[in-house]
Design an enzyme around this catalytic site. Sequence first.
Site, mmCIF file in Angstrom:
data_model
loop_
_atom_site.group_PDB
_atom_site.id
_atom_site.type_symbol
_atom_site.label_atom_id
_atom_site.label_comp_id
_atom_site.label_asym_id
_atom_site.label_seq_id
_atom_site.Cartn_x
_atom_site.Cartn_y
_atom_site.Cartn_z
ATOM 1 N N ASN A 36 2.025 -1.787 -1.151
ATOM 2 C CA ASN A 36 1.749 -3.175 -1.556
ATOM 3 C C ASN A 36 0.995 -3.846 -0.403
ATOM 4 O O ASN A 36 1.025 -3.338 0.732
ATOM 5 C CB ASN A 36 3.047 -3.908 -1.927
ATOM 6 C CG ASN A 36 3.942 -4.167 -0.734
ATOM 7 O OD1 ASN A 36 3.503 -4.708 0.287
ATOM 8 N ND2 ASN A 36 5.205 -3.776 -0.830
ATOM 9 N N ASN A 85 15.585 -2.969 -6.601
ATOM 10 C CA ASN A 85 14.724 -2.064 -7.354
ATOM 11 C C ASN A 85 15.452 -0.843 -7.895
ATOM 12 O O ASN A 85 14.832 0.040 -8.495
ATOM 13 C CB ASN A 85 13.546 -1.602 -6.492
ATOM 14 C CG ASN A 85 12.676 -2.756 -6.076
ATOM 15 O OD1 ASN A 85 12.422 -2.952 -4.901
ATOM 16 N ND2 ASN A 85 12.249 -3.563 -7.038
ATOM 17 N N ARG A 104 8.599 6.190 -3.572
ATOM 18 C CA ARG A 104 9.948 5.645 -3.820
ATOM 19 C C ARG A 104 10.729 6.449 -4.860
ATOM 20 O O ARG A 104 11.907 6.166 -5.094
ATOM 21 C CB ARG A 104 9.868 4.163 -4.231
ATOM 22 C CG ARG A 104 9.380 3.257 -3.100
ATOM 23 C CD ARG A 104 9.746 1.795 -3.327
ATOM 24 N NE ARG A 104 11.183 1.566 -3.231
ATOM 25 C CZ ARG A 104 11.767 0.393 -3.434
ATOM 26 N NH1 ARG A 104 11.026 -0.661 -3.746
ATOM 27 N NH2 ARG A 104 13.092 0.250 -3.338
ATOM 28 N N ARG A 153 3.663 -3.075 -11.322
ATOM 29 C CA ARG A 153 4.563 -1.919 -11.192
ATOM 30 C C ARG A 153 5.125 -1.470 -12.547
ATOM 31 O O ARG A 153 4.920 -0.350 -12.981
ATOM 32 C CB ARG A 153 5.716 -2.257 -10.250
ATOM 33 C CG ARG A 153 5.304 -2.576 -8.816
ATOM 34 C CD ARG A 153 4.987 -1.322 -8.061
ATOM 35 N NE ARG A 153 4.607 -1.556 -6.692
ATOM 36 C CZ ARG A 153 5.427 -1.577 -5.646
ATOM 37 N NH1 ARG A 153 6.717 -1.402 -5.826
ATOM 38 N NH2 ARG A 153 4.970 -1.773 -4.430
ATOM 39 N N HIS A 182 6.115 -7.840 -7.898
ATOM 40 C CA HIS A 182 7.351 -7.784 -8.682
ATOM 41 C C HIS A 182 7.651 -9.197 -9.167
ATOM 42 O O HIS A 182 7.416 -10.169 -8.436
ATOM 43 C CB HIS A 182 8.546 -7.344 -7.817
ATOM 44 C CG HIS A 182 8.682 -5.872 -7.616
ATOM 45 N ND1 HIS A 182 9.107 -5.324 -6.428
ATOM 46 C CD2 HIS A 182 8.477 -4.824 -8.461
ATOM 47 C CE1 HIS A 182 9.158 -4.003 -6.555
ATOM 48 N NE2 HIS A 182 8.777 -3.675 -7.759
ATOM 49 N N ASP A 184 10.386 -10.713 -9.194
ATOM 50 C CA ASP A 184 11.313 -11.442 -8.315
ATOM 51 C C ASP A 184 10.660 -11.947 -7.030
ATOM 52 O O ASP A 184 11.318 -12.548 -6.193
ATOM 53 C CB ASP A 184 12.585 -10.621 -8.020
ATOM 54 C CG ASP A 184 12.351 -9.446 -7.062
ATOM 55 O OD1 ASP A 184 11.202 -9.183 -6.663
ATOM 56 O OD2 ASP A 184 13.360 -8.788 -6.711
ATOM 57 N N ALA A 272 7.473 -5.268 4.685
ATOM 58 C CA ALA A 272 7.460 -4.248 3.626
ATOM 59 C C ALA A 272 7.258 -4.882 2.257
ATOM 60 O O ALA A 272 7.214 -4.190 1.241
ATOM 61 C CB ALA A 272 8.769 -3.465 3.630
ATOM 62 N N CYS A 278 15.283 -9.127 -2.907
ATOM 63 C CA CYS A 278 14.995 -7.683 -2.989
ATOM 64 C C CYS A 278 16.092 -6.860 -2.339
ATOM 65 O O CYS A 278 16.257 -5.687 -2.647
ATOM 66 C CB CYS A 278 13.708 -7.335 -2.249
ATOM 67 S SG CYS A 278 12.254 -8.203 -2.760
HETATM 68 N N1 ARG Z 1 8.166 -1.857 -0.040
HETATM 69 C C1 ARG Z 1 8.878 -2.077 -1.253
HETATM 70 C C2 ARG Z 1 7.958 -1.780 -2.424
HETATM 71 O O1 ARG Z 1 6.786 -2.026 -2.327
HETATM 72 C C3 ARG Z 1 9.399 -3.474 -1.310
HETATM 73 C C4 ARG Z 1 10.241 -3.765 -2.513
HETATM 74 C C5 ARG Z 1 10.652 -5.181 -2.646
HETATM 75 N N2 ARG Z 1 11.571 -5.369 -3.700
HETATM 76 C C6 ARG Z 1 11.553 -6.329 -4.639
HETATM 77 N N3 ARG Z 1 12.557 -6.407 -5.453
HETATM 78 N N4 ARG Z 1 10.542 -7.126 -4.797
HETATM 79 O O2 ARG Z 1 8.381 -1.286 -3.439
#
Ligand code: ARG
Length: 310
Positions: A36, A85, A104, A153, A182, A184, A272, A278
Amino acid sequence: MSSADLVPRPGGEIAANGPTFLMCSPELYEVNYVINPWMEGNVHAASKREAGAQWEQLHAAIARFARVELVKPQPGSPDMVFTANAGLVRHGVVALSRFLHPERQGEEPHFGKWFDDSGFAVREMPRGTPFEGEGDALFEWDGSRLWAGHGVRTLQSTHQWLMDIWGIEVISLRLVDPRFYHLDTCFCPLFGGYVMYFPKAFDAESLAKIHKRYSLDKRICVGDSDALRFACNAVNIGRVIVLNEVSGELSRRLEDLGFCVVQVALTEFLKAGGAAKCLALRLSEMDVTHAAAVSSSLPRETVPEWRRSA
Ligand code: ARG
């Protein structure tokens, strides 16, 4: 399947016994790859010590109002700390995530095992149908509907699957800004029927859906600078909102609406692309999560500390 077919399992007990969240300690957290825009330029740039201290603060802040379950971090899964997530939970059932990025996907069996061992009924989509859990799916505060993101995503076709699992209205929202990848990160239904959101993260049709369901007095529009501090990435437990440090203007607005704003610096996790919400997955039902506030039994003596205005 309709919600009537769901057989309660012990996971349902976790859900019933007061506000509960799932977190994962950050020993193995690192920015190791770029999936991201926040991670760009931040590979190996997060301080382990600082991240550990910030996570402890967040854990302590949430643990004052809720029970916190922990899942063990796993080598090779540095983003596992972002438990939101892992999946989406309701009625003792978890809709387990299918990550878009191979980086992931290794998290999936670990989260799956935790849910199974903890007594949740685990539902899985076939591979190749990305769904990133509570990161992209948020229940209305009273559990009456599900807001679901897509466009970056999560695949929109998974929204029908969510609808089938719980027999609930699902409203699809398209995300258009890769920094808010995302749901959230830019949208947060709040106790009492409010919503905190960043309008520019949505296409026009999605904004119209939001505006149709929330009257003007219930909308808390967040500006660019608070949005970029992940203000919408907030953990809401009744009248309490736990989030990264935000502007005085936003915290005052929330306090004026009766919320207790708890700010925790989360700079190392922003590297991140994540913040408070998150880092904690809700396991309890919506009415249980918000119950303390409904009965307005928040402990008085703690109020002054909560009001840590920026
Ligand atoms: N580095 C993770 C990703 O890109 C961060 C996730 C953040 N989580 C969230 N619920 N927005 O997937």
